[in-house]
Write a protein that holds these residues in place. Structure first.
Motif, PDB file in Angstrom:
ATOM      1  N   LEU A  38       0.860  -1.127  -0.100  1.00  0.00           N
ATOM      2  CA  LEU A  38      -0.152   0.095  -0.027  1.00  0.00           C
ATOM      3  C   LEU A  38       0.903   1.176  -0.014  1.00  0.00           C
ATOM      4  O   LEU A  38       1.719   1.182   0.546  1.00  0.00           O
ATOM      5  CB  LEU A  38      -0.670   0.054   1.225  1.00  0.00           C
ATOM      6  N   SER A  39       0.373   2.560  -0.494  1.00  0.00           N
ATOM      7  CA  SER A  39       0.859   3.553  -0.308  1.00  0.00           C
ATOM      8  C   SER A  39       0.901   4.084   1.224  1.00  0.00           C
ATOM      9  O   SER A  39       0.184   3.723   1.706  1.00  0.00           O
ATOM     10  CB  SER A  39       0.323   4.695  -1.355  1.00  0.00           C
ATOM     11  N   ILE A  40       1.644   4.851   1.550  1.00  0.00           N
ATOM     12  CA  ILE A  40       1.485   5.455   2.927  1.00  0.00           C
ATOM     13  C   ILE A  40       0.049   6.070   2.988  1.00  0.00           C
ATOM     14  O   ILE A  40      -0.429   5.872   4.244  1.00  0.00           O
ATOM     15  CB  ILE A  40       2.757   6.390   3.236  1.00  0.00           C
ATOM     16  N   GLU A  41      -0.141   6.787   2.093  1.00  0.00           N
ATOM     17  CA  GLU A  41      -1.673   7.426   2.196  1.00  0.00           C
ATOM     18  C   GLU A  41      -2.886   6.434   2.291  1.00  0.00           C
ATOM     19  O   GLU A  41      -3.778   6.268   3.332  1.00  0.00           O
ATOM     20  CB  GLU A  41      -2.113   8.232   1.079  1.00  0.00           C
ATOM     21  N   GLN A  42      -2.580   5.358   1.854  1.00  0.00           N
ATOM     22  CA  GLN A  42      -3.520   4.144   1.705  1.00  0.00           C
ATOM     23  C   GLN A  42      -3.441   3.465   3.176  1.00  0.00           C
ATOM     24  O   GLN A  42      -4.497   2.933   3.489  1.00  0.00           O
ATOM     25  CB  GLN A  42      -3.340   3.026   0.666  1.00  0.00           C
ATOM     26  N   PHE A  43      -2.475   3.331   3.559  1.00  0.00           N
ATOM     27  CA  PHE A  43      -2.041   2.522   4.766  1.00  0.00           C
ATOM     28  C   PHE A  43      -2.610   3.391   6.005  1.00  0.00           C
ATOM     29  O   PHE A  43      -3.413   2.936   6.666  1.00  0.00           O
ATOM     30  CB  PHE A  43      -0.611   2.278   5.191  1.00  0.00           C
ATOM     31  N   SER A  44      -2.457   4.869   5.733  1.00  0.00           N
ATOM     32  CA  SER A  44      -3.074   5.583   6.778  1.00  0.00           C
ATOM     33  C   SER A  44      -4.613   5.614   6.716  1.00  0.00           C
ATOM     34  O   SER A  44      -5.172   5.437   7.948  1.00  0.00           O
ATOM     35  CB  SER A  44      -2.758   7.188   6.561  1.00  0.00           C
ATOM     36  N   ASP A  45      -5.303   5.612   5.512  1.00  0.00           N
ATOM     37  CA  ASP A  45      -6.367   5.479   5.335  1.00  0.00           C
ATOM     38  C   ASP A  45      -6.907   4.221   5.984  1.00  0.00           C
ATOM     39  O   ASP A  45      -8.178   4.135   6.594  1.00  0.00           O
ATOM     40  CB  ASP A  45      -7.035   5.648   3.952  1.00  0.00           C
ATOM     41  N   PHE A  46      -6.399   3.047   5.889  1.00  0.00           N
ATOM     42  CA  PHE A  46      -6.632   2.008   6.383  1.00  0.00           C
ATOM     43  C   PHE A  46      -6.834   1.817   7.898  1.00  0.00           C
ATOM     44  O   PHE A  46      -7.769   1.461   8.317  1.00  0.00           O
ATOM     45  CB  PHE A  46      -5.715   0.586   5.954  1.00  0.00           C
ATOM     46  N   LEU A  47      -5.623   2.508   8.496  1.00  0.00           N
ATOM     47  CA  LEU A  47      -5.705   2.512  10.209  1.00  0.00           C
ATOM     48  C   LEU A  47      -6.941   3.443  10.509  1.00  0.00           C
ATOM     49  O   LEU A  47      -7.346   3.184  11.491  1.00  0.00           O
ATOM     50  CB  LEU A  47      -4.398   3.133  10.287  1.00  0.00           C
ATOM     51  N   LYS A  48      -7.231   4.392   9.649  1.00  0.00           N
ATOM     52  CA  LYS A  48      -8.431   5.249   9.949  1.00  0.00           C
ATOM     53  C   LYS A  48      -9.846   4.535   9.895  1.00  0.00           C
ATOM     54  O   LYS A  48     -10.776   5.273  10.012  1.00  0.00           O
ATOM     55  CB  LYS A  48      -8.372   6.534   9.367  1.00  0.00           C
ATOM     56  N   GLY A  49      -9.855   3.365   8.881  1.00  0.00           N
ATOM     57  CA  GLY A  49     -11.076   2.810   8.835  1.00  0.00           C
ATOM     58  C   GLY A  49     -11.592   3.671   7.652  1.00  0.00           C
ATOM     59  O   GLY A  49     -12.920   3.221   7.356  1.00  0.00           O
ATOM     60  N   LYS A  50     -11.081   4.162   6.647  1.00  0.00           N
ATOM     61  CA  LYS A  50     -11.382   4.885   5.518  1.00  0.00           C
ATOM     62  C   LYS A  50     -11.514   4.087   4.156  1.00  0.00           C
ATOM     63  O   LYS A  50     -12.122   4.332   3.270  1.00  0.00           O
ATOM     64  CB  LYS A  50     -10.697   6.072   5.190  1.00  0.00           C
ATOM     65  N   ILE A  51     -10.575   2.959   4.264  1.00  0.00           N
ATOM     66  CA  ILE A  51     -10.588   2.076   2.963  1.00  0.00           C
ATOM     67  C   ILE A  51     -11.161   0.531   3.671  1.00  0.00           C
ATOM     68  O   ILE A  51     -10.733   0.287   4.804  1.00  0.00           O
ATOM     69  CB  ILE A  51      -9.197   1.925   2.243  1.00  0.00           C
ATOM     70  N   GLY A  52     -11.615   0.046   2.869  1.00  0.00           N
ATOM     71  CA  GLY A  52     -12.098  -1.405   3.320  1.00  0.00           C
ATOM     72  C   GLY A  52     -11.052  -2.516   3.109  1.00  0.00           C
ATOM     73  O   GLY A  52     -10.438  -2.442   2.171  1.00  0.00           O
ATOM     74  N   VAL A  53     -11.284  -3.748   3.713  1.00  0.00           N
ATOM     75  CA  VAL A  53     -10.499  -4.889   3.432  1.00  0.00           C
ATOM     76  C   VAL A  53     -11.040  -5.713   2.527  1.00  0.00           C
ATOM     77  O   VAL A  53     -12.295  -6.189   2.862  1.00  0.00           O
ATOM     78  CB  VAL A  53     -10.420  -5.415   4.698  1.00  0.00           C
ATOM     79  N   ILE A  54     -10.428  -6.021   1.526  1.00  0.00           N
ATOM     80  CA  ILE A  54     -10.915  -6.953   0.355  1.00  0.00           C
ATOM     81  C   ILE A  54     -10.118  -8.193   0.586  1.00  0.00           C
ATOM     82  O   ILE A  54      -8.941  -8.178   1.352  1.00  0.00           O
ATOM     83  CB  ILE A  54     -10.825  -6.473  -1.042  1.00  0.00           C
ATOM     84  N   VAL A  55     -10.318  -9.236  -0.198  1.00  0.00           N
ATOM     85  CA  VAL A  55      -9.544 -10.421  -0.320  1.00  0.00           C
ATOM     86  C   VAL A  55      -8.034 -10.348  -0.235  1.00  0.00           C
ATOM     87  O   VAL A  55      -7.378 -10.778   0.469  1.00  0.00           O
ATOM     88  CB  VAL A  55     -10.094 -11.541  -1.193  1.00  0.00           C
ATOM     89  N   SER A  56      -7.720  -9.653  -1.318  1.00  0.00           N
ATOM     90  CA  SER A  56      -6.296  -9.468  -1.382  1.00  0.00           C
ATOM     91  C   SER A  56      -5.527  -8.889  -0.390  1.00  0.00           C
ATOM     92  O   SER A  56      -4.620  -9.067  -0.196  1.00  0.00           O
ATOM     93  CB  SER A  56      -6.096  -8.765  -2.787  1.00  0.00           C
ATOM     94  N   LEU A  57      -6.340  -7.789   0.181  1.00  0.00           N
ATOM     95  CA  LEU A  57      -5.459  -7.171   1.289  1.00  0.00           C
ATOM     96  C   LEU A  57      -5.626  -7.853   2.546  1.00  0.00           C
ATOM     97  O   LEU A  57      -4.668  -7.920   3.349  1.00  0.00           O
ATOM     98  CB  LEU A  57      -6.309  -5.742   1.591  1.00  0.00           C
ATOM     99  N   ALA A  58      -6.661  -8.566   2.665  1.00  0.00           N
ATOM    100  CA  ALA A  58      -6.694  -9.508   3.699  1.00  0.00           C
ATOM    101  C   ALA A  58      -5.686 -10.435   3.877  1.00  0.00           C
ATOM    102  O   ALA A  58      -5.188 -10.831   4.698  1.00  0.00           O
ATOM    103  CB  ALA A  58      -8.162 -10.323   3.993  1.00  0.00           C
ATOM    104  N   GLU A  59      -5.321 -11.210   2.750  1.00  0.00           N
ATOM    105  CA  GLU A  59      -4.194 -12.148   2.477  1.00  0.00           C
ATOM    106  C   GLU A  59      -2.934 -11.352   2.929  1.00  0.00           C
ATOM    107  O   GLU A  59      -2.105 -11.958   3.560  1.00  0.00           O
ATOM    108  CB  GLU A  59      -4.182 -12.553   1.048  1.00  0.00           C
TER     109      GLU A  59
END
Length: 84
Positions: A38-59
């Motif tokens: 993930l980009s640092i921005e995407q990772f930050s959004d993940f930690l904030k609950g702004k992007i969802g977990v899909i199968v590929s990210l869950a793996e």
């Protein structure tokens, strides 16, 4: 929104401890985001609950954290349901 975000924090409290373990080993957000592809921005959004977990990210989360992908997908599902 705050209530949903708070419940998501509770759902992922154990994995957050796993992420803290990485940080204790000297891994910061840059390294963790790279581990997850993930980009640092995407990772930050993940930690904030702004992007969802899909199968590929869950793996990728499973590999990085040791928590099964099903855990991450269930956590996302609970978060989604709490926002309805």
């Amino acid at each position: 929104m705050e209530r949903a975000f708070s419940s998501f924090k509770l759902v992922i409290s154990y994995p957050k401890l796993r992420l803290h373990k990485f940080r204790a080993q000297g891994l910061g957000n840059d390294e963790l985001s790279k581990k997850l592809g993930l980009s640092i921005e995407q990772f930050s959004d993940f930690l904030k609950g702004k992007i969802g977990v899909i199968v590929s990210l869950a793996e990728r989360l499973e590999v990085a954290s040791g928590m099964p992908r099903e855990f991450w997908l269930r956590a996302q599902s609970k978060f989604d349901n709490s926002r309805r």
